[in-house]
Design a protein around this motif. Structure first.
Motif, PDB file in Angstrom:
ATOM      1  N   ARG A 295      28.466 -12.460  -5.909  1.00 24.05           N
ATOM      2  CA  ARG A 295      29.782 -11.824  -5.930  1.00 24.05           C
ATOM      3  C   ARG A 295      30.552 -12.249  -7.186  1.00 24.05           C
ATOM      4  N   ASN A 296      31.415 -11.352  -7.641  1.00 26.82           N
ATOM      5  CA  ASN A 296      32.319 -11.703  -8.735  1.00 26.82           C
ATOM      6  C   ASN A 296      33.625 -12.253  -8.153  1.00 26.82           C
ATOM      7  N   GLY A 297      34.613 -12.518  -9.031  1.00 26.11           N
ATOM      8  CA  GLY A 297      35.872 -13.072  -8.579  1.00 26.11           C
ATOM      9  C   GLY A 297      36.684 -12.117  -7.739  1.00 26.11           C
ATOM     10  N   MET A 298      36.340 -10.836  -7.743  1.00 26.35           N
ATOM     11  CA  MET A 298      37.010  -9.860  -6.890  1.00 26.35           C
ATOM     12  C   MET A 298      36.406  -9.827  -5.485  1.00 26.35           C
ATOM     13  N   GLY A 299      35.296 -10.552  -5.315  1.00 29.93           N
ATOM     14  CA  GLY A 299      34.635 -10.572  -4.012  1.00 29.93           C
ATOM     15  C   GLY A 299      33.656  -9.447  -3.813  1.00 29.93           C
ATOM     16  N   THR A 300      33.396  -8.674  -4.860  1.00 28.31           N
ATOM     17  CA  THR A 300      32.461  -7.558  -4.746  1.00 28.31           C
ATOM     18  C   THR A 300      31.137  -7.904  -5.434  1.00 28.31           C
ATOM     19  N   LEU A 301      30.148  -7.089  -5.165  1.00 25.00           N
ATOM     20  CA  LEU A 301      28.795  -7.350  -5.661  1.00 25.00           C
ATOM     21  C   LEU A 301      28.741  -7.300  -7.188  1.00 25.00           C
ATOM     22  N   VAL A 302      28.055  -8.255  -7.778  1.00 21.44           N
ATOM     23  CA  VAL A 302      27.789  -8.194  -9.217  1.00 21.44           C
ATOM     24  C   VAL A 302      26.755  -7.098  -9.435  1.00 21.44           C
ATOM     25  N   GLU A 303      27.174  -6.007 -10.070  1.00 20.46           N
ATOM     26  CA  GLU A 303      26.342  -4.808 -10.174  1.00 20.46           C
ATOM     27  C   GLU A 303      26.389  -4.281 -11.605  1.00 20.46           C
ATOM     28  N   PRO A 304      25.459  -4.679 -12.477  1.00 21.64           N
ATOM     29  CA  PRO A 304      25.489  -4.230 -13.871  1.00 21.64           C
ATOM     30  C   PRO A 304      25.417  -2.714 -14.038  1.00 21.64           C
ATOM     31  N   ALA A 305      24.816  -2.005 -13.059  1.00 21.90           N
ATOM     32  CA  ALA A 305      24.684  -0.549 -13.163  1.00 21.90           C
ATOM     33  C   ALA A 305      25.995   0.184 -12.892  1.00 21.90           C
ATOM     34  N   SER A 306      27.005  -0.540 -12.443  1.00 21.20           N
ATOM     35  CA  SER A 306      28.264   0.088 -12.068  1.00 21.20           C
ATOM     36  C   SER A 306      28.872   0.901 -13.205  1.00 21.20           C
ATOM     37  N   LEU A 307      28.853   0.351 -14.408  1.00 23.48           N
ATOM     38  CA  LEU A 307      29.483   1.026 -15.542  1.00 23.48           C
ATOM     39  C   LEU A 307      28.772   2.333 -15.875  1.00 23.48           C
ATOM     40  N   ALA A 308      27.470   2.288 -16.039  1.00 21.77           N
ATOM     41  CA  ALA A 308      26.728   3.485 -16.435  1.00 21.77           C
ATOM     42  C   ALA A 308      26.895   4.603 -15.415  1.00 21.77           C
ATOM     43  N   ALA A 344      24.767  -4.779 -18.423  1.00 21.24           N
ATOM     44  CA  ALA A 344      25.525  -3.538 -18.272  1.00 21.24           C
ATOM     45  C   ALA A 344      25.392  -2.667 -19.518  1.00 21.24           C
ATOM     46  N   LEU A 345      25.364  -3.280 -20.686  1.00 26.38           N
ATOM     47  CA  LEU A 345      25.245  -2.519 -21.932  1.00 26.38           C
ATOM     48  C   LEU A 345      23.868  -1.872 -22.056  1.00 26.38           C
ATOM     49  N   ASP A 346      22.829  -2.574 -21.629  1.00 30.76           N
ATOM     50  CA  ASP A 346      21.490  -1.970 -21.665  1.00 30.76           C
ATOM     51  C   ASP A 346      21.442  -0.720 -20.787  1.00 30.76           C
ATOM     52  N   LYS A 395      34.430 -18.433 -25.374  1.00 28.30           N
ATOM     53  CA  LYS A 395      33.502 -18.840 -24.319  1.00 28.30           C
ATOM     54  C   LYS A 395      32.078 -18.413 -24.696  1.00 28.30           C
ATOM     55  N   PRO A 396      31.075 -18.953 -24.040  1.00 29.44           N
ATOM     56  CA  PRO A 396      29.707 -18.482 -24.282  1.00 29.44           C
ATOM     57  C   PRO A 396      29.559 -16.970 -24.114  1.00 29.44           C
ATOM     58  N   SER A 397      30.325 -16.366 -23.208  1.00 28.61           N
ATOM     59  CA  SER A 397      30.215 -14.916 -23.010  1.00 28.61           C
ATOM     60  C   SER A 397      30.641 -14.143 -24.245  1.00 28.61           C
ATOM     61  N   ALA A 398      31.552 -14.695 -25.048  1.00 34.23           N
ATOM     62  CA  ALA A 398      31.953 -14.018 -26.283  1.00 34.23           C
ATOM     63  C   ALA A 398      30.754 -13.877 -27.209  1.00 34.23           C
ATOM     64  N   TYR A 399      29.978 -14.942 -27.292  1.00 32.84           N
ATOM     65  CA  TYR A 399      28.815 -14.903 -28.181  1.00 32.84           C
ATOM     66  C   TYR A 399      27.682 -14.085 -27.575  1.00 32.84           C
ATOM     67  N   ALA A 400      27.582 -14.069 -26.256  1.00 37.93           N
ATOM     68  CA  ALA A 400      26.577 -13.217 -25.612  1.00 37.93           C
ATOM     69  C   ALA A 400      26.878 -11.752 -25.890  1.00 37.93           C
ATOM     70  N   TYR A 401      28.168 -11.390 -25.815  1.00 38.74           N
ATOM     71  CA  TYR A 401      28.570 -10.021 -26.139  1.00 38.74           C
ATOM     72  C   TYR A 401      28.287  -9.719 -27.603  1.00 38.74           C
ATOM     73  N   ALA A 402      28.615 -10.660 -28.483  1.00 31.30           N
ATOM     74  CA  ALA A 402      28.381 -10.449 -29.915  1.00 31.30           C
ATOM     75  C   ALA A 402      26.899 -10.246 -30.209  1.00 31.30           C
ATOM     76  N   ARG A 403      26.051 -11.032 -29.563  1.00 36.28           N
ATOM     77  CA  ARG A 403      24.605 -10.872 -29.779  1.00 36.28           C
ATOM     78  C   ARG A 403      24.120  -9.518 -29.284  1.00 36.28           C
ATOM     79  N   ALA A 404      24.631  -9.093 -28.144  1.00 42.34           N
ATOM     80  CA  ALA A 404      24.225  -7.793 -27.619  1.00 42.34           C
ATOM     81  C   ALA A 404      24.638  -6.676 -28.563  1.00 42.34           C
ATOM     82  N   VAL A 405      25.868  -6.751 -29.075  1.00 38.08           N
ATOM     83  CA  VAL A 405      26.345  -5.732 -30.018  1.00 38.08           C
ATOM     84  C   VAL A 405      25.512  -5.740 -31.288  1.00 38.08           C
ATOM     85  N   ALA A 406      25.187  -6.925 -31.780  1.00 35.84           N
ATOM     86  CA  ALA A 406      24.392  -7.023 -33.009  1.00 35.84           C
ATOM     87  C   ALA A 406      23.041  -6.344 -32.841  1.00 35.84           C
TER      88      ALA A 406
END
Length: 414
Positions: A295-308, A344-346, A395-406
């Motif tokens: 679960r995420n902080g909203m209490g809902t399922l962590v679902e990477p496919a949600s965005l697409a 989610a980006l993939d 945070k580490p997530s900033a660099y994870a996002y940057a790597r994904a974008v790169a």
């Protein structure tokens, strides 16, 4: 990785003035934060001091290898009193636009991100007969100053938010009563009959506000296009990924019709629709359920496919391209966010490869900021902000996002 995102794809972060700038004391939000009773758990105060530290923040965005920055121009700063325009505020936002361009960041400007002037809220807010004309005037003065240099225009941020919250049961029943008492107290304090704000709307006013927001959006588009017909312009909406489990199709479709489809239909006349997605909702025959899993902080399922899936639905109904104006995760566990965003980006890339036109992805948000009635508790930023010193720490997530974008950028800019 192979990218199917188009040339000119926007990779960036999204922010909002009231949530990050601090000291927005001529706004309706500031008024409600300091009203008794208040639905806000704490006042915004100095927020992240982004109004003063914006250059440092733009440097952070550029250092991550991104090419876009979404921010809002605060109407309450630009027109603190009805008919009185603060040239210094316009100067400030012009500097932000030019600062973006100097760093290779496309300025994505939101013309209203919930907060409005106190005088506007006390004059009937969006339900006032002259509200569309007043908002159009605000859009025109902003466009006249620096509209020639911005990349994308978002008129209104999440005009359907209250419907989403009510339909999903996101707030406890007592919140509706406190909301009404807060608005009544604000009206008494202002010496007026009624007081409203964009993201604090009583349940019985939802339909009226939907109509009013629609008129305001269309007036804003006309004003923006009158200054620059070629500027991509649209509205951003909150949209959950509505998933039907066996027997839940009717409930899913009813939820979509109630909270999304009006705005997706309105968007058919625009250049794009902004999608703001954070979670999935799963519908069974007897109501919403939360499947087993992290679960995420909203209490809902962590679902990477949600965005697409949300992007696909938004395009199917609207028929226009989609700009992801917000997406992210509320969580205290940054490792959870760092894993979630690339996944989610993939899946978004796969959706784009399947033919859904996607114009960009703007992560919410750059900084841990003021999250409206919930105050500073929820953490959605890529960058931590010390609440005393205001020091920024990626945070580490900033660099994870940057790597994904790169991994995508060579195909994007080639």
């Amino acid at each position: 990785m192979t990218s199917t995102f188009p040339d000119g794809f926007l990779w960036g972060v999204a922010t909002a003035g009231h949530q990050g700038e601090g000291g927005n004391d001529r706004s309706d939000m500031w008024t409600l934060e300091h009203t008794t009773p208040s639905l806000f758990v704490e006042p915004s105060g100095p927020a992240c001091r982004h109004y003063d530290l914006w250059e440092d923040d733009l440097d952070l965005v550029a250092d991550l290898g991104l090419n876009a920055f979404r921010f809002s121009v605060e109407w309450a700063r630009i027109e603190p009193e009805r008919g009185v325009v603060d040239a210094a505020a316009l100067d400030h936002y012009e500097q932000v636009v030019d600062g973006c361009l100097a760093r290779g960041l496309a300025p994505v400007v939101t013309f209203n991100h919930f907060a409005s002037p106190h005088w506007f809220a006390a004059s009937g807010s969006w339900l006032a007969p002259d509200a569309p004309a007043l908002f159009a005037d605000q859009c025109d003065r902003v466009m006249a100053r620096f509209g020639d240099r911005i990349a994308t225009a978002v008129t209104l941020n999440e005009p359907n938010l209250e419907q989403v919250l009510q339909a999903g049961g996101k707030l406890p029943p007592i919140a509706e009563q406190i909301k009404k008492e807060m608005l009544a107290a604000a009206a008494r304090n202002a010496g007026v009959e009624r007081y409203f704000a964009s993201n604090v709307i009583p349940a019985e006013q939802q339909e009226a506000f939907q109509g009013a927001f629609t008129q305001a959006h269309r007036a804003a588009v006309a004003a923006i296009k009158a200054r620059r017909a070629d500027l991509p312009t649209g509205v951003s909406i909150a949209i959950l990924d509505e998933v039907a489990l066996p027997g839940g199709e009717e409930r899913r479709d009813a939820k979509r019709a109630a909270v999304y489809d009006h705005w997706l239909t309105v968007a058919r006349e625009d250049d794009f629709v902004g999608v703001q997605n954070y979670e999935s909702a799963f519908h069974g025959p007897d109501g919403e359920v939360v499947p087993d899993g992290p679960r995420n902080g909203m209490g809902t399922l962590v679902e990477p496919a949600s965005l697409a899936r949300s992007v696909r639905y938004a395009h199917e109904v609207s028929g226009v391209p989609v700009l992801v104006t917000e997406h992210g995760m509320q969580t205290e566990d940054d490792a959870q966010r760092a894993a979630f965003v690339p996944q989610a980006l993939d899946l978004l890339a796969a959706e784009a490869a399947a033919g859904t036109p996607v114009l960009g992805y703007l992560h919410w948000t750059l900084l841990d900021n003021f999250e409206w009635i919930f105050g500073y508790g929820p953490k959605l930023g890529l960058v931590e902000v010390d609440r005393t010193t205001f020091a920024r720490t990626p945070k580490p997530s900033a660099y994870a996002y940057a790597r994904a974008v790169a991994g995508y950028r060579p195909a994007v800019v080639g």
